[in-house]
Write a protein that holds these residues in place. Sequence first.
Motif, PDB file in Angstrom:
ATOM      1  N   LYS A 141      46.178  12.705  65.404  1.00  0.00           N
ATOM      2  CA  LYS A 141      46.388  12.841  63.959  1.00  0.00           C
ATOM      3  C   LYS A 141      46.678  14.291  63.598  1.00  0.00           C
ATOM      4  N   LYS A 142      45.902  15.205  64.185  1.00  0.00           N
ATOM      5  CA  LYS A 142      46.084  16.625  63.853  1.00  0.00           C
ATOM      6  C   LYS A 142      47.432  17.153  64.319  1.00  0.00           C
ATOM      7  N   LEU A 143      47.785  16.878  65.572  1.00  0.00           N
ATOM      8  CA  LEU A 143      49.025  17.465  66.092  1.00  0.00           C
ATOM      9  C   LEU A 143      50.257  16.801  65.468  1.00  0.00           C
ATOM     10  N   ALA A 144      50.188  15.485  65.259  1.00  0.00           N
ATOM     11  CA  ALA A 144      51.335  14.777  64.675  1.00  0.00           C
ATOM     12  C   ALA A 144      51.647  15.323  63.273  1.00  0.00           C
ATOM     13  N   ALA A 145      50.600  15.767  62.571  1.00  0.00           N
ATOM     14  CA  ALA A 145      50.810  16.330  61.231  1.00  0.00           C
ATOM     15  C   ALA A 145      51.716  17.562  61.285  1.00  0.00           C
ATOM     16  N   GLN A 146      51.720  18.227  62.451  1.00  0.00           N
ATOM     17  CA  GLN A 146      52.578  19.407  62.616  1.00  0.00           C
ATOM     18  C   GLN A 146      53.966  19.046  63.130  1.00  0.00           C
ATOM     19  N   TYR A 147      54.151  17.781  63.525  1.00  0.00           N
ATOM     20  CA  TYR A 147      55.443  17.328  64.060  1.00  0.00           C
ATOM     21  C   TYR A 147      55.928  16.123  63.252  1.00  0.00           C
ATOM     22  N   PRO A 148      56.478  16.370  62.058  1.00  0.00           N
ATOM     23  CA  PRO A 148      56.876  15.243  61.198  1.00  0.00           C
ATOM     24  C   PRO A 148      57.966  14.374  61.835  1.00  0.00           C
ATOM     25  N   GLU A 149      58.701  14.940  62.805  1.00  0.00           N
ATOM     26  CA  GLU A 149      59.771  14.167  63.448  1.00  0.00           C
ATOM     27  C   GLU A 149      59.282  13.392  64.674  1.00  0.00           C
ATOM     28  N   SER A 150      57.954  13.500  64.982  1.00  0.00           N
ATOM     29  CA  SER A 150      57.432  12.865  66.197  1.00  0.00           C
ATOM     30  C   SER A 150      57.573  11.342  66.148  1.00  0.00           C
ATOM     31  N   VAL A 151      57.821  10.750  67.315  1.00  0.00           N
ATOM     32  CA  VAL A 151      57.901   9.293  67.479  1.00  0.00           C
ATOM     33  C   VAL A 151      56.599   8.620  67.031  1.00  0.00           C
ATOM     34  N   ILE A 152      55.508   9.383  67.099  1.00  0.00           N
ATOM     35  CA  ILE A 152      54.199   8.831  66.720  1.00  0.00           C
ATOM     36  C   ILE A 152      54.238   8.279  65.290  1.00  0.00           C
ATOM     37  N   TRP A 153      54.995   8.919  64.404  1.00  0.00           N
ATOM     38  CA  TRP A 153      55.069   8.439  63.013  1.00  0.00           C
ATOM     39  C   TRP A 153      55.801   7.120  62.907  1.00  0.00           C
ATOM     40  N   GLU A 154      56.754   6.887  63.821  1.00  0.00           N
ATOM     41  CA  GLU A 154      57.392   5.555  63.856  1.00  0.00           C
ATOM     42  C   GLU A 154      56.394   4.513  64.330  1.00  0.00           C
ATOM     43  N   LEU A 155      55.672   4.886  65.396  1.00  0.00           N
ATOM     44  CA  LEU A 155      54.731   3.937  66.010  1.00  0.00           C
ATOM     45  C   LEU A 155      53.632   3.504  65.042  1.00  0.00           C
ATOM     46  N   CYS A 156      53.211   4.416  64.165  1.00  0.00           N
ATOM     47  CA  CYS A 156      52.106   4.076  63.262  1.00  0.00           C
ATOM     48  C   CYS A 156      52.628   3.690  61.869  1.00  0.00           C
ATOM     49  N   GLY A 157      53.950   3.535  61.755  1.00  0.00           N
ATOM     50  CA  GLY A 157      54.517   3.134  60.478  1.00  0.00           C
ATOM     51  C   GLY A 157      54.267   4.159  59.382  1.00  0.00           C
ATOM     52  N   GLY A 158      54.167   5.440  59.800  1.00  0.00           N
ATOM     53  CA  GLY A 158      53.981   6.497  58.811  1.00  0.00           C
ATOM     54  C   GLY A 158      52.567   6.626  58.276  1.00  0.00           C
ATOM     55  N   GLU A 159      51.651   5.775  58.787  1.00  0.00           N
ATOM     56  CA  GLU A 159      50.270   5.825  58.282  1.00  0.00           C
ATOM     57  C   GLU A 159      49.332   6.413  59.334  1.00  0.00           C
ATOM     58  N   ALA A 160      48.860   7.610  59.080  1.00  0.00           N
ATOM     59  CA  ALA A 160      48.000   8.308  60.049  1.00  0.00           C
ATOM     60  C   ALA A 160      46.778   7.474  60.415  1.00  0.00           C
ATOM     61  N   GLU A 161      46.275   6.714  59.460  1.00  0.00           N
ATOM     62  CA  GLU A 161      45.061   5.928  59.717  1.00  0.00           C
ATOM     63  C   GLU A 161      45.282   4.844  60.765  1.00  0.00           C
ATOM     64  N   ARG A 162      46.562   4.503  61.007  1.00  0.00           N
ATOM     65  CA  ARG A 162      46.846   3.453  61.995  1.00  0.00           C
ATOM     66  C   ARG A 162      47.062   4.004  63.402  1.00  0.00           C
ATOM     67  N   ILE A 163      46.975   5.310  63.556  1.00  0.00           N
ATOM     68  CA  ILE A 163      47.163   5.919  64.882  1.00  0.00           C
ATOM     69  C   ILE A 163      46.046   5.470  65.826  1.00  0.00           C
ATOM     70  N   ASP A 164      46.453   4.998  67.016  1.00  0.00           N
ATOM     71  CA  ASP A 164      45.457   4.629  68.024  1.00  0.00           C
ATOM     72  C   ASP A 164      45.697   5.424  69.312  1.00  0.00           C
ATOM     73  N   ALA A 165      44.828   5.179  70.309  1.00  0.00           N
ATOM     74  CA  ALA A 165      44.852   5.990  71.533  1.00  0.00           C
ATOM     75  C   ALA A 165      46.065   5.690  72.411  1.00  0.00           C
ATOM     76  N   ARG A 166      46.765   4.574  72.126  1.00  0.00           N
ATOM     77  CA  ARG A 166      47.934   4.234  72.940  1.00  0.00           C
ATOM     78  C   ARG A 166      49.166   5.001  72.494  1.00  0.00           C
ATOM     79  N   MET A 167      49.217   5.316  71.204  1.00  0.00           N
ATOM     80  CA  MET A 167      50.443   5.888  70.640  1.00  0.00           C
ATOM     81  C   MET A 167      50.876   7.208  71.282  1.00  0.00           C
ATOM     82  N   PRO A 168      49.972   8.158  71.514  1.00  0.00           N
ATOM     83  CA  PRO A 168      50.437   9.386  72.173  1.00  0.00           C
ATOM     84  C   PRO A 168      51.041   9.100  73.551  1.00  0.00           C
TER      85      PRO A 168
END
Lengths: 325, 325
Positions: free
Chosen positions: B201-228
């Motif tokens: 959650k912390k690092l993705a906030a610094q990388y708005p273009e990261s694939v992680i935001w696609e994986l979590c549908g733009g919702e930080a609360e949905r980030i899980d341990a598989r996404m990174p």
Amino acid sequence: MADKEKKVTIGLDLGGTAVKIGIVDEAYELLAQTSIPTGAERPYEQVIADMGMAAAALLQENGWRMEDCLGVGAGCPGTIDSKNGVVLYSNNIRWDNVPAAAGLQRYLPVPVCLDNDANCAALGEVTKGAARGYRNVVFLTLGTGVGGGIVIDGRIFTGGHPGGAELGHIRNGSEHRRCTCGRYDCLETYASATALISDTKKLAAQYPESVIWELCGGEAERIDARMPFDAAQAGDVCGRMLVERYIRHLADGITDLANIFRPDRIVIGGGVCAQGRNLTDPLNKYLQENCFAASTAYVPQVITAQNGNSAGIIGAASLVRQGMR
Amino acid sequence: MADKEKKVTIGLDLGGTAVKIGIVDEAYELLAQTSIPTGAERPYEQVIADMGMAAAALLQENGWRMEDCLGVGAGCPGTIDSKNGVVLYSNNIRWDNVPAAAGLQRYLPVPVCLDNDANCAALGEVTKGAARGYRNVVFLTLGTGVGGGIVIDGRIFTGGHPGGAELGHIRNGSEHRRCTCGRYDCLETYASATALISDTKKLAAQYPESVIWELCGGEAERIDARMPFDAAQAGDVCGRMLVERYIRHLADGITDLANIFRPDRIVIGGGVCAQGRNLTDPLNKYLQENCFAASTAYVPQVITAQNGNSAGIIGAASLVRQGMR
């Protein structure tokens, strides 16, 4: 003269420069001892022959026959295969895959046990020393390096394979200090006497008014591990900083070991331990504050070793009776 | 239907929300299982009564009599006094000094064994799982926290006193992360799934273009341990940094454990292990490079756990036959 009715045990403490040889009774009291130069530059067969013959001579000179001897224990620095009595690798004496137990048995036809010297010292503190009577003990020796020994249920735990119980090689600080083992930031790079001396030289250089310079007569090369403690006792700022930092690193490593082993006692040995409660009081305070579940579970006490210079002989001799229980 | 000539064992996996109950045969195959809500808000006597009665009913429904049952093993999170069958303290179910083994025995009149759930899972991987047949195994479970289990010579090592084998609570990084245990920078604060999610959650906030935001549908609360891990696989810079950092911390903790225990195998469990060789390959590489005396001594292999959701039941059931050997 000792009671000849009772069986004795031989302890051999094989070091880089000398081999200490002792005869102990069933209470691990030292009845006779001698010492020979190791001569580690020679072929290992000659070193082993000298050890075996000197031990046999010590027995005879003191009136014991080989039949009076229960067995021989030998402690050696390095990675030891204790099951097979082989020194896999020892940097100090440059041995590589040496069948030391079998070699000794040619001169001493009794059971021969071999183990790492720190493991022996740990066992010695349990059989006769600071942790006497305890069954679960973790031992750290703070010297040139940091050695470790683990006693579980009264017996040495060497690990599933040779090369375990390397307690000086767990992660500790974060200054990216290169360890002799190749890894960075091992406990040894912060908590050995070597590390303390090196840190003292560095910090004292920034404090020209430090008491440490009086203690070493102005010669950095004469700085030893006692000086920062003596300086701290005298109220010296530089000395206090060194001691506080040293103790914090050591306390952190000890807390790791408490959380893993939750032993009866944690024993620390080596020259630094002459500091006694100056060292153990803050260590115990840190452990009470940082040990996992300190409020609901047992927090082991940290104490200093008692066997001193005889630790190697007593520990090695303890291997024999330990194996017979 | 199972062979009724052979004795069975009951395994109870007591969790914060549910109790899993299973019946296993001598090969630790799961023959029958059920699950009941824990209801941890109730007095412990009621929780234990429900567990005992549900286990007895499961036996009966499947055609076994109490005489067919060798014993009951129960795994529970927290600090367990396994010798006396007492839950000293468990945060998850809010138990404090609960004589759980004696309580269960009122409903299940057979031998009852109790141990910490991570210890049980470790044993289960040895009796039936990734480390089957090995005698010396260290187990780490990477979940909400980091749990540890140690098997020495085929048996669980719980420490000299309750509260040992807390392998998530050894010193690791240097970012001054506060651990739930009160200490700073425990392995758990870097290598748990919780830590990985928080770091992501912390690092993705610094990388708005990261694939992680696609994986979590733009919702930080949905980030899980598989996404990174998924992002790293897709070549995402942020994902790669997260995975590399996570693996380095985990590898460092595992190297400590290898240097201390030198086991046959190191088994990692928990959801993160679905990554398989994406996780174990770099861990094994790090261990080969950083383990003490890697060139002369045995370097244990890191493997992933196999018992999955049944780990608790199989491990708890294993306590019974283990105690009889």
